[in-house]
Design a protein around this motif. Structure first.
Motif, PDB file in Angstrom:
ATOM      1  N   VAL A  24       0.832  -1.208   0.000  1.00 15.55           N
ATOM      2  CA  VAL A  24       0.000   0.000   0.000  1.00 15.55           C
ATOM      3  C   VAL A  24       0.866   1.257   0.000  1.00 15.55           C
ATOM      4  O   VAL A  24       0.537   2.257  -0.635  1.00 15.55           O
ATOM      5  CB  VAL A  24      -0.938   0.001   1.220  1.00 15.55           C
ATOM      6  CG1 VAL A  24      -1.718   1.305   1.308  1.00 15.55           C
ATOM      7  CG2 VAL A  24      -1.902  -1.184   1.137  1.00 15.55           C
ATOM      8  N   GLY A  25       1.984   1.173   0.715  1.00 12.95           N
ATOM      9  CA  GLY A  25       2.807   2.362   0.909  1.00 12.95           C
ATOM     10  C   GLY A  25       3.572   2.817  -0.312  1.00 12.95           C
ATOM     11  O   GLY A  25       3.879   4.009  -0.443  1.00 12.95           O
ATOM     12  N   ALA A  26       3.874   1.892  -1.224  1.00 13.26           N
ATOM     13  CA  ALA A  26       4.702   2.266  -2.375  1.00 13.26           C
ATOM     14  C   ALA A  26       4.106   3.420  -3.180  1.00 13.26           C
ATOM     15  O   ALA A  26       4.750   4.454  -3.365  1.00 13.26           O
ATOM     16  CB  ALA A  26       4.959   1.051  -3.260  1.00 13.26           C
ATOM     17  N   PRO A  27       2.857   3.297  -3.673  1.00 11.15           N
ATOM     18  CA  PRO A  27       2.312   4.429  -4.438  1.00 11.15           C
ATOM     19  C   PRO A  27       2.026   5.648  -3.578  1.00 11.15           C
ATOM     20  O   PRO A  27       2.194   6.795  -4.036  1.00 11.15           O
ATOM     21  CB  PRO A  27       1.025   3.858  -5.046  1.00 11.15           C
ATOM     22  CG  PRO A  27       0.676   2.689  -4.216  1.00 11.15           C
ATOM     23  CD  PRO A  27       1.959   2.135  -3.711  1.00 11.15           C
ATOM     24  N   LEU A  28       1.607   5.439  -2.327  1.00 12.65           N
ATOM     25  CA  LEU A  28       1.298   6.576  -1.461  1.00 12.65           C
ATOM     26  C   LEU A  28       2.552   7.389  -1.154  1.00 12.65           C
ATOM     27  O   LEU A  28       2.546   8.625  -1.240  1.00 12.65           O
ATOM     28  CB  LEU A  28       0.658   6.084  -0.154  1.00 12.65           C
ATOM     29  CG  LEU A  28      -0.740   5.481  -0.255  1.00 12.65           C
ATOM     30  CD1 LEU A  28      -1.219   5.016   1.117  1.00 12.65           C
ATOM     31  CD2 LEU A  28      -1.723   6.493  -0.840  1.00 12.65           C
ATOM     32  N   ALA A  30       5.420   7.346  -2.800  1.00 10.36           N
ATOM     33  CA  ALA A  30       5.982   7.920  -4.026  1.00 10.36           C
ATOM     34  C   ALA A  30       5.225   9.169  -4.440  1.00 10.36           C
ATOM     35  O   ALA A  30       5.819  10.155  -4.901  1.00 10.36           O
ATOM     36  CB  ALA A  30       5.950   6.886  -5.154  1.00 10.36           C
ATOM     37  N   ALA A  31       3.900   9.151  -4.279  1.00  5.88           N
ATOM     38  CA  ALA A  31       3.104  10.332  -4.613  1.00  5.88           C
ATOM     39  C   ALA A  31       3.451  11.487  -3.683  1.00  5.88           C
ATOM     40  O   ALA A  31       3.551  12.642  -4.112  1.00  5.88           O
ATOM     41  CB  ALA A  31       1.617  10.004  -4.523  1.00  5.88           C
ATOM     42  N   LEU A  32       3.661  11.173  -2.392  1.00 10.23           N
ATOM     43  CA  LEU A  32       4.019  12.204  -1.418  1.00 10.23           C
ATOM     44  C   LEU A  32       5.356  12.850  -1.772  1.00 10.23           C
ATOM     45  O   LEU A  32       5.517  14.075  -1.663  1.00 10.23           O
ATOM     46  CB  LEU A  32       4.098  11.584  -0.019  1.00 10.23           C
ATOM     47  CG  LEU A  32       4.619  12.479   1.102  1.00 10.23           C
ATOM     48  CD1 LEU A  32       3.636  13.615   1.381  1.00 10.23           C
ATOM     49  CD2 LEU A  32       4.848  11.656   2.380  1.00 10.23           C
ATOM     50  N   ALA A  33       6.316  12.032  -2.211  1.00 13.88           N
ATOM     51  CA  ALA A  33       7.687  12.522  -2.405  1.00 13.88           C
ATOM     52  C   ALA A  33       8.024  12.840  -3.849  1.00 13.88           C
ATOM     53  O   ALA A  33       9.178  13.152  -4.152  1.00 13.88           O
ATOM     54  CB  ALA A  33       8.669  11.472  -1.875  1.00 13.88           C
ATOM     55  N   ARG A  34       7.050  12.816  -4.740  1.00  7.80           N
ATOM     56  CA  ARG A  34       7.359  12.943  -6.167  1.00  7.80           C
ATOM     57  C   ARG A  34       7.969  14.300  -6.531  1.00  7.80           C
ATOM     58  O   ARG A  34       8.670  14.425  -7.533  1.00  7.80           O
ATOM     59  CB  ARG A  34       6.117  12.665  -7.022  1.00  7.80           C
ATOM     60  CG  ARG A  34       5.015  13.696  -6.896  1.00  7.80           C
ATOM     61  CD  ARG A  34       3.739  13.209  -7.592  1.00  7.80           C
ATOM     62  NE  ARG A  34       3.912  13.008  -9.016  1.00  7.80           N
ATOM     63  CZ  ARG A  34       3.633  13.925  -9.935  1.00  7.80           C
ATOM     64  NH1 ARG A  34       3.198  15.138  -9.563  1.00  7.80           N
ATOM     65  NH2 ARG A  34       3.790  13.670 -11.202  1.00  7.80           N
ATOM     66  N   ASN A  44      10.194   1.799   3.986  1.00  7.61           N
ATOM     67  CA  ASN A  44      10.851   0.897   3.052  1.00  7.61           C
ATOM     68  C   ASN A  44      10.247   1.027   1.661  1.00  7.61           C
ATOM     69  O   ASN A  44      10.960   1.125   0.658  1.00  7.61           O
ATOM     70  CB  ASN A  44      10.709  -0.544   3.568  1.00  7.61           C
ATOM     71  CG  ASN A  44      11.580  -1.534   2.799  1.00  7.61           C
ATOM     72  OD1 ASN A  44      12.132  -1.234   1.756  1.00  7.61           O
ATOM     73  ND2 ASN A  44      11.681  -2.737   3.319  1.00  7.61           N
ATOM     74  N   ALA A  45       8.914   1.043   1.598  1.00  6.67           N
ATOM     75  CA  ALA A  45       8.223   1.154   0.311  1.00  6.67           C
ATOM     76  C   ALA A  45       8.572   2.459  -0.390  1.00  6.67           C
ATOM     77  O   ALA A  45       8.846   2.485  -1.593  1.00  6.67           O
ATOM     78  CB  ALA A  45       6.714   1.052   0.522  1.00  6.67           C
ATOM     79  N   MET A  59       6.514   7.976 -10.709  1.00  7.20           N
ATOM     80  CA  MET A  59       5.716   6.944 -10.045  1.00  7.20           C
ATOM     81  C   MET A  59       6.058   5.535 -10.502  1.00  7.20           C
ATOM     82  O   MET A  59       5.579   4.562  -9.913  1.00  7.20           O
ATOM     83  CB  MET A  59       4.222   7.197 -10.296  1.00  7.20           C
ATOM     84  CG  MET A  59       3.689   8.473  -9.674  1.00  7.20           C
ATOM     85  SD  MET A  59       3.697   8.417  -7.857  1.00  7.20           S
ATOM     86  CE  MET A  59       2.420   7.201  -7.558  1.00  7.20           C
ATOM     87  N   ALA A  60       6.884   5.392 -11.538  1.00  4.43           N
ATOM     88  CA  ALA A  60       7.178   4.069 -12.086  1.00  4.43           C
ATOM     89  C   ALA A  60       7.751   3.131 -11.025  1.00  4.43           C
ATOM     90  O   ALA A  60       7.377   1.954 -10.950  1.00  4.43           O
ATOM     91  CB  ALA A  60       8.138   4.192 -13.264  1.00  4.43           C
ATOM     92  N   GLY A  61       8.677   3.637 -10.211  1.00  3.50           N
ATOM     93  CA  GLY A  61       9.269   2.802  -9.174  1.00  3.50           C
ATOM     94  C   GLY A  61       8.233   2.300  -8.186  1.00  3.50           C
ATOM     95  O   GLY A  61       8.324   1.171  -7.697  1.00  3.50           O
ATOM     96  N   SER A  62       7.221   3.114  -7.901  1.00  4.11           N
ATOM     97  CA  SER A  62       6.188   2.685  -6.957  1.00  4.11           C
ATOM     98  C   SER A  62       5.313   1.597  -7.559  1.00  4.11           C
ATOM     99  O   SER A  62       4.841   0.707  -6.850  1.00  4.11           O
ATOM    100  CB  SER A  62       5.328   3.875  -6.533  1.00  4.11           C
ATOM    101  OG  SER A  62       4.451   4.289  -7.561  1.00  4.11           O
ATOM    102  N   TYR A  63       5.082   1.650  -8.872  1.00  2.00           N
ATOM    103  CA  TYR A  63       4.290   0.603  -9.513  1.00  2.00           C
ATOM    104  C   TYR A  63       5.029  -0.732  -9.442  1.00  2.00           C
ATOM    105  O   TYR A  63       4.426  -1.780  -9.173  1.00  2.00           O
ATOM    106  CB  TYR A  63       3.989   0.966 -10.962  1.00  2.00           C
ATOM    107  CG  TYR A  63       3.207   2.251 -11.131  1.00  2.00           C
ATOM    108  CD1 TYR A  63       2.455   2.782 -10.084  1.00  2.00           C
ATOM    109  CD2 TYR A  63       3.237   2.959 -12.333  1.00  2.00           C
ATOM    110  CE1 TYR A  63       1.751   3.972 -10.234  1.00  2.00           C
ATOM    111  CE2 TYR A  63       2.531   4.142 -12.492  1.00  2.00           C
ATOM    112  CZ  TYR A  63       1.798   4.647 -11.440  1.00  2.00           C
ATOM    113  OH  TYR A  63       1.102   5.817 -11.595  1.00  2.00           O
TER     114      TYR A  63
END
Length: 391
Positions: free
Chosen positions: A53-57, A59-63, A105-106, A327-331
């Protein structure tokens, strides 16, 4: 490959150790906190769900943050979670620290994957990814057994302190090796978050992410329940469990290294050869389980096959998500961790029937991944796995 990639891999090593080390620490944690082992097992599930769950969230926060700032922030949060976890006096607090550590980590891995892709030429993303994921495979070889040994000698809290201390050289590596530029720019050429999220509707990206999740689910499901196969089916003593884990880790490192050299220029070769071998290998693993030498051999082989296919597919996610540069890394991280969370749950449901049930579950999941083969074959034959392909 740039030195900064190897420095990022140090951080991935520390985080991978944290993710996997609980397998050898849960009994001690349960005893110390006065809870059943099954209840303590929620710590593993919480981490996996937090990663997915954390990966996209995150990444969006830190983009819009500078990459170096984002990586250091996530490292700091990861460090703090382990310090608090090391002194936790109850399961709820420790559970909370695991969720926070998973989010950190995510976020770190999502930004690190994007950073790794940006540090190399466009046609070397797979090679860069293999260096980064080498940190995870190194964790299975050295970090996880080391954490279990440290926990046995000094208690589970010592393992948490060791992971926290491991953040220091990783932070130094980020400071010295990662450029301070933004993960995404504010220029008009940079896509908005909504446009990047819209990439998920592209069928090719969705299929590659699904294949990644399925392969990872099978690999992690079988890996999680390797111990009962070694001790109950093969009849080996407990000493052989860490030996099997190390063999799996060595195979994983070999698979990632092999795939890293081919997944950019010849991804179709890796998928066409190793993909069909993966379910066959898991079936052979299950059938060989009563025979110790054959079992340990297949453990090494399946570690190599699982990570060769999995890392190649993760690289494909980065290529296919080129329209989502921040966002690619989060996907890729989300696909990886959906599989890592779902695989052990699905595998656990088969344990009552047989200790080799998780391996047969891995067979089914690998076969399901092969249903994506028409798309993979089209990508390989046409040779269009480059940024912007198929648009």
């Amino acid at each position: 490959m740039p030195l900064s990639l190897y420095l990022l891999a140090v951080a991935v090593f520390a985080m991978g150790t944290s993710e996997f080390m609980l397998a050898g620490l849960l009994p001690d944690i349960a005893d110390d906190l006065g809870v059943p082992v099954g209840e303590a097992g929620l710590l593993t599930a919480a981490f996996a769900v937090g990663m997915a769950v954390g990966a996209p969230l995150m990444a969006a926060l830190a983009r819009r943050w500078p990459r170096r700032t984002a990586l250091l922030a996530f490292l700091g949060l990861f460090f703090a979670a382990h310090v608090v976890g090391a002194v936790a006096d109850g399961l709820p607090v420790l559970l909370g620290t695991r969720v926070i550590a998973a989010l950190a980590n995510a976020g770190f891995l999502a930004v690190a994957l994007t950073t790794a892709a940006a540090l190399v030429p466009a046609d070397r993303k797979g090679r860069a990814l293999s260096v980064l994921l080498g940190g995870t495979t190194a964790a299975t070889i050295a970090g996880v057994p080391g954490g279990a040994l440290l926990g046995a000698l000094l208690g589970w809290r010592a393992a948490f302190w060791a992971v926290a201390l491991g953040c220091a050289p990783a932070a130094l590596g980020v400071l010295r090796g990662v450029p301070g530029g933004r993960g995404g720019s504010r220029s008009s050429a940079d896509p908005r978050l909504r446009a990047e999220l819209a990439e998920l509707r592209r069928p090719r990206l969705a299929v590659v992410m699904a294949g990644t999740a399925l392969v990872t689910a099978g690999t992690f499901g079988a890996f999680t329940f390797l111990a009962p196969v070694v001790t109950e089916v093969a009849g080996l003593g407990p000493f052989w469990v860490p030996v099997a884990l190390v063999l799996f880790g060595v195979g994983s490192l070999a698979g990632v290294t092999f795939a890293g050299r081919l997944s950019d220029a010849r991804p179709g070769t890796v998928l066409a050869v190793c993909g069909p071998l993966l379910p066959v290998g898991w079936a052979a693993f299950a059938l060989a389980a009563p025979h110790p030498v054959a079992l340990l051999t297949m453990t090494l082989v399946q570690g190599a096959l699982g990570f060769a296919v999995g890392s190649t597919l993760i690289a494909r996610v980065l290529y296919e998500a080129s329209g989502a540069p921040t966002m690619a890394g989060s996907y890729a991280t989300a696909a990886l961790n959906v599989g890592a969370a779902a695989g052990p749950v699905l595998a656990a449901a088969t344990l009552d029937a047989s200790a080799t049930g998780p391996a047969w579950t891995a067979v089914a999941l690998a076969v399901a991944a092969l249903l994506c083969a028409p798309v993979f074959r089209a990508l390989a034959v046409r040779g269009i796995l480059v940024e912007g392909a198929g648009r």
